[in-house]
Design a protein around this motif. Structure first.
Motif, mmCIF file in Angstrom:
data_model
loop_
_atom_site.group_PDB
_atom_site.id
_atom_site.type_symbol
_atom_site.label_atom_id
_atom_site.label_comp_id
_atom_site.label_asym_id
_atom_site.label_seq_id
_atom_site.Cartn_x
_atom_site.Cartn_y
_atom_site.Cartn_z
ATOM 1 N N ARG A 60 24.838 -38.884 17.605
ATOM 2 C CA ARG A 60 26.286 -39.108 17.767
ATOM 3 C C ARG A 60 26.985 -37.801 18.136
ATOM 4 N NH1 ARG A 60 25.806 -42.016 12.661
ATOM 5 N NH2 ARG A 60 25.523 -44.232 13.132
ATOM 6 N N GLN A 61 26.584 -36.728 17.483
ATOM 7 C CA GLN A 61 27.194 -35.433 17.789
ATOM 8 C C GLN A 61 26.871 -35.014 19.223
ATOM 9 O OE1 GLN A 61 29.364 -34.410 15.503
ATOM 10 N NE2 GLN A 61 28.611 -36.264 14.475
ATOM 11 N N LEU A 99 29.142 -36.961 21.540
ATOM 12 C CA LEU A 99 30.487 -36.386 21.563
ATOM 13 C C LEU A 99 30.522 -35.116 22.407
ATOM 14 C CD1 LEU A 99 31.570 -36.873 17.839
ATOM 15 C CD2 LEU A 99 32.685 -37.889 19.836
ATOM 16 N N ASP A 100 29.535 -34.251 22.217
ATOM 17 C CA ASP A 100 29.489 -33.001 22.983
ATOM 18 C C ASP A 100 29.302 -33.272 24.469
ATOM 19 O OD1 ASP A 100 29.838 -31.432 20.731
ATOM 20 O OD2 ASP A 100 27.688 -31.165 20.389
ATOM 21 N N ARG A 101 28.495 -34.282 24.773
ATOM 22 C CA ARG A 101 28.182 -34.607 26.165
ATOM 23 C C ARG A 101 29.420 -35.041 26.944
ATOM 24 N NH1 ARG A 101 23.798 -39.294 26.960
ATOM 25 N NH2 ARG A 101 25.514 -40.471 26.039
ATOM 26 N N THR A 102 30.411 -35.584 26.246
ATOM 27 C CA THR A 102 31.624 -36.033 26.935
ATOM 28 C C THR A 102 32.403 -34.869 27.538
ATOM 29 O OG1 THR A 102 33.077 -35.867 24.991
ATOM 30 C CG2 THR A 102 31.859 -37.932 25.285
ATOM 31 N N GLN A 118 34.761 -33.583 26.066
ATOM 32 C CA GLN A 118 36.116 -33.745 25.535
ATOM 33 C C GLN A 118 36.056 -34.221 24.081
ATOM 34 O OE1 GLN A 118 38.190 -37.022 27.557
ATOM 35 N NE2 GLN A 118 36.315 -37.525 28.646
ATOM 36 N N ARG A 119 35.218 -33.544 23.320
ATOM 37 C CA ARG A 119 34.975 -33.928 21.927
ATOM 38 C C ARG A 119 36.269 -34.118 21.139
ATOM 39 N NH1 ARG A 119 31.978 -33.046 16.948
ATOM 40 N NH2 ARG A 119 29.987 -32.916 18.023
ATOM 41 N N GLU A 120 37.141 -33.124 21.154
ATOM 42 C CA GLU A 120 38.347 -33.189 20.333
ATOM 43 C C GLU A 120 39.253 -34.341 20.756
ATOM 44 O OE1 GLU A 120 38.780 -31.554 17.567
ATOM 45 O OE2 GLU A 120 36.794 -30.702 17.946
ATOM 46 N N ILE A 153 38.331 -37.187 22.160
ATOM 47 C CA ILE A 153 37.727 -38.455 21.752
ATOM 48 C C ILE A 153 37.873 -38.647 20.247
ATOM 49 C CG2 ILE A 153 35.582 -39.776 21.611
ATOM 50 C CD1 ILE A 153 36.811 -39.613 24.410
ATOM 51 N N ILE A 154 37.683 -37.585 19.485
ATOM 52 C CA ILE A 154 37.856 -37.683 18.031
ATOM 53 C C ILE A 154 39.287 -38.103 17.698
ATOM 54 C CG2 ILE A 154 38.008 -36.307 15.909
ATOM 55 C CD1 ILE A 154 35.494 -34.835 16.827
ATOM 56 N N PHE A 177 31.222 -42.192 13.740
ATOM 57 C CA PHE A 177 31.489 -41.061 14.633
ATOM 58 C C PHE A 177 32.432 -40.051 13.985
ATOM 59 C CE2 PHE A 177 29.488 -43.467 17.992
ATOM 60 C CZ PHE A 177 29.036 -42.494 18.875
#
Length: 210
Positions: free
Chosen positions: A77-78, A81-84, A86-88, A90-91, A203
Motif C-alpha cells: 500500500r505504501q 501511494l509513493d508510486r502515484t 502525489q502521496r499527500e 491522495i491521503i 491506506f
C-alpha cells in the motif's frame, strides 16, 4: 523498493486483510476484478511464500492471511501511494472521504433505519413516503459527490475503480425503487460502502471507529 508480491497478489492479500477469510472465490472476483481461476491459482503460491494459510474443516476449505501477509500487503500500500507521485494529495482525499462523506453516510443510514419522534428514537416502519424519499434523495446526492472524489483517487490508484462501478450500480437500483439495494442485498450500497471504507482505513493506517 524490493517488492515481494505483484499487483494481483496484492489484490488477493488486500481482500484477506479486509475480510479475514476466503471461502468463496466468486466474492474475491467481484471485489477485485480478478477471475476466479486466477484467484485459485494465486492462493497456493501465496501460501508457499508464507503470506496465507489454508484451513480445512470437513469438506470446507478456506484461506486466511498470516502476520507476514499483513506486513507485505501494508508495505505494498505504501508503494502504491509513493508510486502515484502525489502521496499527500491522495491521503488528503482518503481523509476527506473518512471524515466528511463517511460521517454523513452513517448519519443518513441511521436516519433511514430510525426516526426521531417527539425527541425519541423510533424504528422507521417506512410508512411515511415523504420522509423516506427525503432520506433517499440525500443519499443519492451524497453518491454524486462521492463519485467525484473516488474518480480522483482511482485515477492514481486504479483498484478503487471497482467501487465507482459497484456503488453506481447500487445507486441506480435505489433510484429504480429496488430499495433492498440500500442495505439488505449482498451487493447493496451499504455493503459496497463498507468494503470501500475498510480499504480507505487500511491506506490511512487507521482503525475503524464504532
Amino acid at each position: 523498493m524490493d517488492l515481494e508480491i505483484r499487483e494481483n497478489e496484492f489484490l488477493i492479500l488486500n481482500y484477506l486483510d479486509v475480510f479475514r477469510v476466503i471461502k468463496d472465490v466468486k466474492k474475491v472476483e467481484k471485489s477485485t476484478g480478478l477471475k476466479s481461476e486466477e484467484v485459485i491459482a494465486y492462493l497456493p503460491k501465496l501460501s508457499e511464500k508464507g503470506f496465507v494459510v489454508k484451513e480445512t474443516k470437513g469438506t470446507i476449505e478456506s484461506w486466511r492471511i498470516t502476520s507476514d501477509g499483513e506486513k507485505v500487503v501494508n508495505s505494498y500500500r505504501q508503494f502504491m501511494l509513493d508510486r502515484t507521485g502525489q502521496r499527500e494529495a491522495i491521503i488528503k482525499k482518503f481523509e476527506e472521504f473518512e471524515d466528511v462523506y463517511n460521517v454523513k453516510f452513517k448519519e443518513l443510514v441511521t436516519a433511514w433505519q430510525v426516526k426521531i419522534i417527539d425527541g425519541r428514537p423510533v424504528i422507521n416502519d417506512h410508512s411515511d413516503p415523504d420522509y423516506d424519499s427525503t432520506i433517499l434523495r440525500q443519499i443519492l446526492d451524497l453518491h454524486k459527490s462521492v463519485l467525484n472524489i473516488l474518480k480522483e483517487i482511482a485515477s492514481a490508484i486504479p483498484m478503487f475503480t471497482t467501487y465507482i462501478r459497484r456503488l453506481d450500480y447500487a445507486a441506480k437500483k435505489i433510484e429504480e425503487n429496488e430499495l433492498e439495494y440500500l442495505i439488505r442485498n449482498e451487493d447493496s450500497y451499504h455493503n459496497v460502502w463498507f468494503e470501500l471504507h475498510e480499504n480507505v482505513l487500511k491506506f490511512l493506517g487507521r482503525e475503524r471507529r464504532e
